[in-house]
Design an enzyme around this catalytic site. Structure first.
Site, PDB file in Angstrom:
ATOM      1  N   CYS A  95       0.820  -1.213   0.000  1.00 27.44           N
ATOM      2  CA  CYS A  95       0.000   0.000   0.000  1.00 27.44           C
ATOM      3  C   CYS A  95       0.852   1.261   0.000  1.00 27.44           C
ATOM      4  CB  CYS A  95      -0.922  -0.003   1.220  1.00 27.44           C
ATOM      5  SG  CYS A  95      -1.887   1.514   1.406  1.00 27.44           S
ATOM      6  N   CYS A 100      -1.736   1.739  -2.883  1.00 32.50           N
ATOM      7  CA  CYS A 100      -2.729   2.793  -2.664  1.00 32.50           C
ATOM      8  C   CYS A 100      -2.148   4.208  -2.672  1.00 32.50           C
ATOM      9  CB  CYS A 100      -3.438   2.579  -1.323  1.00 32.50           C
ATOM     10  SG  CYS A 100      -3.858   0.883  -0.945  1.00 32.50           S
ATOM     11  N   LYS A 103      -0.468   5.331  -6.047  1.00 26.84           N
ATOM     12  CA  LYS A 103      -1.577   5.342  -7.015  1.00 26.84           C
ATOM     13  C   LYS A 103      -2.443   6.583  -6.845  1.00 26.84           C
ATOM     14  CE  LYS A 103      -5.206   3.850  -5.688  1.00 26.84           C
ATOM     15  NZ  LYS A 103      -5.672   2.478  -5.764  1.00 26.84           N
ATOM     16  N   TYR A 238      -9.033  -3.516 -11.213  1.00 27.93           N
ATOM     17  CA  TYR A 238      -8.963  -2.129 -10.762  1.00 27.93           C
ATOM     18  C   TYR A 238      -7.559  -1.550 -10.897  1.00 27.93           C
ATOM     19  CZ  TYR A 238      -7.065  -3.620  -6.209  1.00 27.93           C
ATOM     20  OH  TYR A 238      -6.291  -4.139  -5.205  1.00 27.93           O
ATOM     21  N   GLU A 242      -6.925   1.790 -13.075  1.00 28.22           N
ATOM     22  CA  GLU A 242      -6.372   2.958 -12.388  1.00 28.22           C
ATOM     23  C   GLU A 242      -5.084   3.436 -13.048  1.00 28.22           C
ATOM     24  OE1 GLU A 242      -8.120   2.199  -7.882  1.00 28.22           O
ATOM     25  OE2 GLU A 242      -6.153   1.400  -8.426  1.00 28.22           O
ATOM     26  N   HIS A 505     -26.646  20.342   0.027  1.00 25.43           N
ATOM     27  CA  HIS A 505     -26.768  20.882  -1.329  1.00 25.43           C
ATOM     28  C   HIS A 505     -25.811  22.051  -1.540  1.00 25.43           C
ATOM     29  CE1 HIS A 505     -28.812  21.419  -5.139  1.00 25.43           C
ATOM     30  NE2 HIS A 505     -28.929  22.712  -4.898  1.00 25.43           N
ATOM     31  N   GLU A 510     -25.397  14.023  -2.094  1.00 26.45           N
ATOM     32  CA  GLU A 510     -26.824  14.170  -1.809  1.00 26.45           C
ATOM     33  C   GLU A 510     -27.695  13.428  -2.818  1.00 26.45           C
ATOM     34  OE1 GLU A 510     -28.920  17.857  -2.481  1.00 26.45           O
ATOM     35  OE2 GLU A 510     -27.392  18.540  -3.910  1.00 26.45           O
TER      36      GLU A 510
END
Length: 532
Positions: A95, A100, A103, A238, A242, A505, A510
């Site tokens: 990672c 992670c 990346k 993935y 990515e 908002h 939302e």
């Protein structure tokens, strides 16, 4: 008992008093004064350590530090075998070093490039956007500098917590004994009452001519010395998406070769939306194809041959070929047979129950586990909970259900819970409702960005309490959006409760509170206005 209490107080007072118990202070100096002296005194003297951890990644380190906090004596083995291209890295695991963190940094670099070009629509006066260039070497240096700082911080953290760090390749001698092979070839033996396997995995290479010699993987891309140029990414999981996504965003020609389907294991409608958006942005896709050979040309470029579904051979020239075809657990190197440890054939993964392997005192966490989410936070949480069960009298088990994740594709995809396909397969089509909608992010209005792939859906039980089974979101900041809803799902979120939630908002998050159209209804899920 009174005598033991008095002796414990003496030991907790200062190291010199260890002689009163005729114990070497090295057995006790791993514990803060006055906090865990009794744990040290009562520890099993048969073994050198209470816990040996194999693997200095997120899960192993989390378990080690938690165990030390609970009074255990712990050591961590960590050793990185160079990739076929010679890439290596420091303490911290996949990672931090090749996963992670780098990346996300490169993904962010691509998003910033996109924002620079969009800023002119908001009044920012810039040179001609077409003249703006990206500097790969500068990005690579910045990313690697950050990684090295994390490596150093991790080392300091282990030293502070008195977790012994052993930079050696570990393998089993027997069920309680590990051999550590140092860089100089010297081997040392270590024993422990408990052993934790947290070795993760490394990328696979296809068995074709030129793959190992000329190809790279995610082990190499983040420290690549020169700009990757025109890149072929083999694999549509993935990692492949990515990498191709941020390369495209940085201005490099990127092609993804897909053997079968996009994002296996994810909701397939959402996966195809991600691919459609990437194609719209200029990423090329070669579907239902497999590479067959790679040859290096006189100009150092790579001639790639591949075979399509009809058996026809094609070829093209690339500067870089990146393989993202899956990962293999690093268990063979552990010589598991010496500990009677069983692993799953082919993958090398460990089929454990609640992190418990078939050997009573040997455990596993993280990507090395069979059919468990290969995610850093999963490994960390499982490691901590395991340490608490071993040394803190806890009974809490790791819950592997409803774990959220995000694919950091150019337009991100975040999800938690069941895919639409999985929900129908488990519960039946007549028991499931799928609410869905397209939406328009406010950020897209002024630059008039394409919103055709901004989409979300909620999979829920039809009838009853209408409990939500899965939530899926393609759009800006998907990771940030899905995190909060993951907590809600852990609390048994229902669709009526989701509809009762007042949204913030204007945000993209939302939109989940506004979804109301089911697929079953056949109504148009496209928005009519930003406030409808």
């Amino acid at each position: 008992m009174a005598t033991l209490t008095m002796l414990a107080r003496l030991v907790s007072f200062r190291p010199a008093h260890a002689k009163l118990l005729e114990l070497p202070w090295s057995r006790c100096d791993a514990f803060p004064y006055g906090k865990t002296a009794m744990a040290c005194i009562c520890s099993d003297q048969t073994f050198m350590y209470d816990l040996l951890v194999i693997g200095g990644g997120s899960g192993g380190l989390a378990a080690a530090k938690e165990a030390v906090d609970l009074g255990a004596k712990v050591a961590v083995f960590d050793y990185v075998t160079p990739s076929p291209q010679g890439s290596t890295w420091g303490l911290g695991g996949t990672c931090v070093n090749v996963g992670c963190i780098p990346k996300k940094l490169m993904h962010q670099a691509a998003l910033l490039g996109e924002a620079v070009h969009e800023s002119t629509f908001y009044g920012w006066q810039l040179p001609d956007p077409k003249t703006i260039q990206h500097d790969w070497e500068e990005l690579r240096t910045a990313v690697q500098n950050h990684i090295k700082s994390v490596n150093w911080t991790t080392r300091v953290d282990l030293r502070t917590k008195k977790v012994e760090y052993i930079n050696a390749e570990a393998y089993f001698k027997d069920e309680h004994t590990l051999c550590g092979k140092m860089k100089n070839g010297e081997q040392k033996t270590y024993t422990a009452k408990n052993i934790l396997i947290a070795v993760g995995g490394r990328p696979k290479y296809p068995d074709i001519p030129g793959a190992l010699k000329h190809g790279i993987t995610s082990d190499d891309i983040f420290s690549l010395k020169k700009a990757p140029g025109k890149t072929l990414v083999v694999g549509a999981g993935y990692i492949g998406l990515e990498c191709a996504g941020f390369l495209n965003g940085l201005g490099y020609d990127a092609t993804i070769m897909v053997r079968s389907i996009i994002l296996r294991g994810f909701d397939q409608q959402m996966a195809n939306i991600v691919a459609q958006e990437m194609e719209r942005r200029g990423v090329h896709f070669i579907y239902q194809a497999k590479p067959s050979k790679i040859e290096k040309q006189s100009d150092d470029r790579l001639l790639v041959y591949w075979v399509d579904k009809d058996g026809q051979t094609h070829q093209d020239v690339f500067d870089t070929v990146l393989f993202a075809i899956g990962r293999k657990a690093l268990t063979a190197e552990l010589k598991p047979e010496n500990a009677n440890l069983k692993v799953v054939p082919d993958s090398g993964k460990i089929d454990a129950v609640d992190e418990q392997t078939n050997v009573p005192h040997i455990y596993a966490v993280g990507d090395v586990l069979h059919k468990k989410p290969e995610l850093t936070p999963v490994a960390i949480h499982a490691g901590r909970l395991l340490a608490r069960r071993l040394f803190g009298n806890s009974t809490q088990q790791m819950d592997y259900t409803n774990v959220a994740t995000t694919v950091f594709s150019p337009l991100e995809y975040g999800c938690v819970g069941l895919s639409e396909e999985a929900a129908i397969a488990i519960h039946g089509d007549d028991k499931i409702d799928v609410y869905h909608m397209y939406y328009k992010p406010t950020e897209f209005f002024v630059p008039q960005k394409d919103v055709s792939n901004c989409y979300l859906k909620v999979v829920a039980f039809k009838g009853g309490d209408e409990r939500v089974l899965g939530m899926h979101f393609v759009g800006p900041h998907a990771g940030e959006v899905i995190q909060g809803f993951a907590a809600a799902m852990k609390c048994n979120l229902t669709f009526p409760k989701l509809k009762d939630t007042v949204g913030i908002h204007p945000t993209v998050a939302e939109e989940f509170t506004r979804v109301s159209i089911t697929k079953r209804s056949g109504l148009d899920p496209k928005p009519t206005s930003c406030c409808s």
